[in-house]
Design a protein around this motif. Structure first.
Motif, PDB file in Angstrom:
ATOM      1  N   ARG A   1       0.835  -1.204   0.000  1.00 45.36           N
ATOM      2  CA  ARG A   1       0.000   0.000   0.000  1.00 45.36           C
ATOM      3  C   ARG A   1       0.870   1.255   0.000  1.00 45.36           C
ATOM      4  O   ARG A   1       1.745   1.401   0.851  1.00 45.36           O
ATOM      5  CB  ARG A   1      -0.900  -0.008   1.233  1.00 45.36           C
ATOM      6  CG  ARG A   1      -1.712  -1.285   1.368  1.00 45.36           C
ATOM      7  CD  ARG A   1      -2.290  -1.451   2.754  1.00 45.36           C
ATOM      8  NE  ARG A   1      -3.091  -2.671   2.865  1.00 45.36           N
ATOM      9  CZ  ARG A   1      -3.690  -3.074   3.975  1.00 45.36           C
ATOM     10  NH1 ARG A   1      -3.576  -2.355   5.096  1.00 45.36           N
ATOM     11  NH2 ARG A   1      -4.398  -4.175   3.987  1.00 45.36           N
ATOM     12  N   VAL A   2       0.582   2.154  -0.943  1.00 43.67           N
ATOM     13  CA  VAL A   2       1.365   3.382  -1.095  1.00 43.67           C
ATOM     14  C   VAL A   2       0.437   4.580  -0.998  1.00 43.67           C
ATOM     15  O   VAL A   2      -0.640   4.602  -1.614  1.00 43.67           O
ATOM     16  CB  VAL A   2       2.101   3.398  -2.451  1.00 43.67           C
ATOM     17  CG1 VAL A   2       2.898   4.698  -2.611  1.00 43.67           C
ATOM     18  CG2 VAL A   2       3.017   2.193  -2.584  1.00 43.67           C
ATOM     19  N   ALA A   3       0.856   5.585  -0.244  1.00 44.23           N
ATOM     20  CA  ALA A   3       0.117   6.849  -0.162  1.00 44.23           C
ATOM     21  C   ALA A   3       1.039   7.979  -0.577  1.00 44.23           C
ATOM     22  O   ALA A   3       2.247   7.935  -0.313  1.00 44.23           O
ATOM     23  CB  ALA A   3      -0.388   7.090   1.261  1.00 44.23           C
TER      24      ALA A   3
ATOM     25  N   ALA B   1      -0.737   3.073   4.837  1.00 45.46           N
ATOM     26  CA  ALA B   1       0.346   2.938   3.869  1.00 45.46           C
ATOM     27  C   ALA B   1       1.549   2.166   4.404  1.00 45.46           C
ATOM     28  O   ALA B   1       1.980   2.355   5.545  1.00 45.46           O
ATOM     29  CB  ALA B   1       0.792   4.311   3.400  1.00 45.46           C
ATOM     30  N   ASP B   2       2.106   1.312   3.531  1.00 40.22           N
ATOM     31  CA  ASP B   2       3.402   0.686   3.788  1.00 40.22           C
ATOM     32  C   ASP B   2       4.530   1.624   3.369  1.00 40.22           C
ATOM     33  O   ASP B   2       5.656   1.506   3.848  1.00 40.22           O
ATOM     34  CB  ASP B   2       3.528  -0.620   2.992  1.00 40.22           C
ATOM     35  CG  ASP B   2       2.474  -1.633   3.391  1.00 40.22           C
ATOM     36  OD1 ASP B   2       2.386  -1.952   4.587  1.00 40.22           O
ATOM     37  OD2 ASP B   2       1.729  -2.101   2.501  1.00 40.22           O
ATOM     38  N   LEU B   3       4.223   2.542   2.446  1.00 40.14           N
ATOM     39  CA  LEU B   3       5.214   3.476   1.921  1.00 40.14           C
ATOM     40  C   LEU B   3       4.518   4.792   1.609  1.00 40.14           C
ATOM     41  O   LEU B   3       3.409   4.791   1.066  1.00 40.14           O
ATOM     42  CB  LEU B   3       5.850   2.916   0.636  1.00 40.14           C
ATOM     43  CG  LEU B   3       6.801   3.836  -0.133  1.00 40.14           C
ATOM     44  CD1 LEU B   3       8.093   4.060   0.672  1.00 40.14           C
ATOM     45  CD2 LEU B   3       7.118   3.261  -1.508  1.00 40.14           C
ATOM     46  N   VAL B   4       5.157   5.899   1.946  1.00 43.32           N
ATOM     47  CA  VAL B   4       4.661   7.226   1.595  1.00 43.32           C
ATOM     48  C   VAL B   4       5.643   7.852   0.605  1.00 43.32           C
ATOM     49  O   VAL B   4       6.843   7.927   0.881  1.00 43.32           O
ATOM     50  CB  VAL B   4       4.505   8.131   2.836  1.00 43.32           C
ATOM     51  CG1 VAL B   4       4.058   9.535   2.430  1.00 43.32           C
ATOM     52  CG2 VAL B   4       3.510   7.524   3.816  1.00 43.32           C
ATOM     53  N   VAL B   5       5.122   8.273  -0.543  1.00 45.82           N
ATOM     54  CA  VAL B   5       5.946   8.896  -1.583  1.00 45.82           C
ATOM     55  C   VAL B   5       5.671  10.392  -1.616  1.00 45.82           C
ATOM     56  O   VAL B   5       4.743  10.862  -0.955  1.00 45.82           O
ATOM     57  CB  VAL B   5       5.657   8.249  -2.959  1.00 45.82           C
ATOM     58  CG1 VAL B   5       6.053   6.780  -2.951  1.00 45.82           C
ATOM     59  CG2 VAL B   5       4.194   8.407  -3.355  1.00 45.82           C
TER      60      VAL B   5
END
Length: 222
Positions: free
Chosen positions: A184-186, A198-202
């Motif tokens: 999951r990416v946010a 989120a597992d990762l925030v970009v």
């Protein structure tokens, strides 16, 4: 709307099924055929119209991939210009509606829509899917509709699973999409609920965070 998405699909030469209307529609980009279409039942749509219009909000109605409104208000123009869409003004929507709409969208002040969201969720319960897409858009759809449900349909059709899927989101209506995906990416400016998942925030949308993610992934394969 599929008609709003189609020009981008053509530019990107994408031929795989595309999820539209928050998951209510999955369309074939080449033919325009709706492979999945889960509209709001007519009687329930009339209830939404009564509830939303009765509280003084502008309402967008989507039938056959066209946008219909009672009259062209500043709210209607704001939405249509944002999506580069044609508007069809048809008078009172309750009198005009003749088919199950794909979705309905209330447009207005974000704080006022927060109140409308709370009231309509109490009133309709599990009979509708209700969520904000942007702070000033409150969307109503069939209860079986979500971006996650749309992606499940595409996954079944193309033969992939959630464990090998990366999903990116920013708005409240991306919650089910991220919950379905294995990773999951946010973006950094996402709604707080999405950031919490989120597992990762970009980087934020303005800094093209999703493009950076995709480019980094492609570079890792070379």
């Amino acid at each position: 709307m599929f008609r709003a998405v189609r020009p981008y699909l053509e530019q990107a030469r994408i031929s795989d099924p595309v999820i539209c209307y928050q998951g209510a529609v999955v369309a074939d980009p080449a033919t325009g055929t709706f492979l999945r279409h889960v509209p709001i039942p007519y009687d329930r749509a009339l209830e939404v119209i009564d509830e939303v219009v009765g509280r003084g909000f502008h309402l967008n109605c989507y039938v056959d991939d066209e946008l219909y409104v009672a009259e062209v208000t500043p709210e209607a123009r704001r939405y249509a210009d944002f999506q580069h869409l044609e508007i069809h003004a048809v008078g009172p929507l309750r009198d005009w509606l003749h088919a199950d709409p794909t979705k309905l969208v209330a447009v207005g002040d974000p704080k006022a829509l927060d109140g409308l969201e709370a009231e309509t969720k109490k009133h309709f319960g599990k009979r509708l899917f209700i969520s904000k897409s942007l702070p000033y858009f409150l969307e109503f759809a069939h209860p079986d509709v979500s971006k996650g449900a749309g992606l499940q349909f595409v996954a079944d059709r193309l033969g992939f699973d959630s464990a090998h899927t990366v999903a990116c989101g920013d708005g409240e209506n991306d919650r089910e999409l991220l919950q379905w995906a294995g990773f999951r990416v946010a973006v950094a400016n996402a709604h707080e609920d999405i950031l919490a998942l989120a597992d990762l925030v970009v980087p934020p949308v303005q800094d093209e965070g999703v493009a950076i993610l995709l480019e980094s992934y492609l570079d890792s394969l070379s």
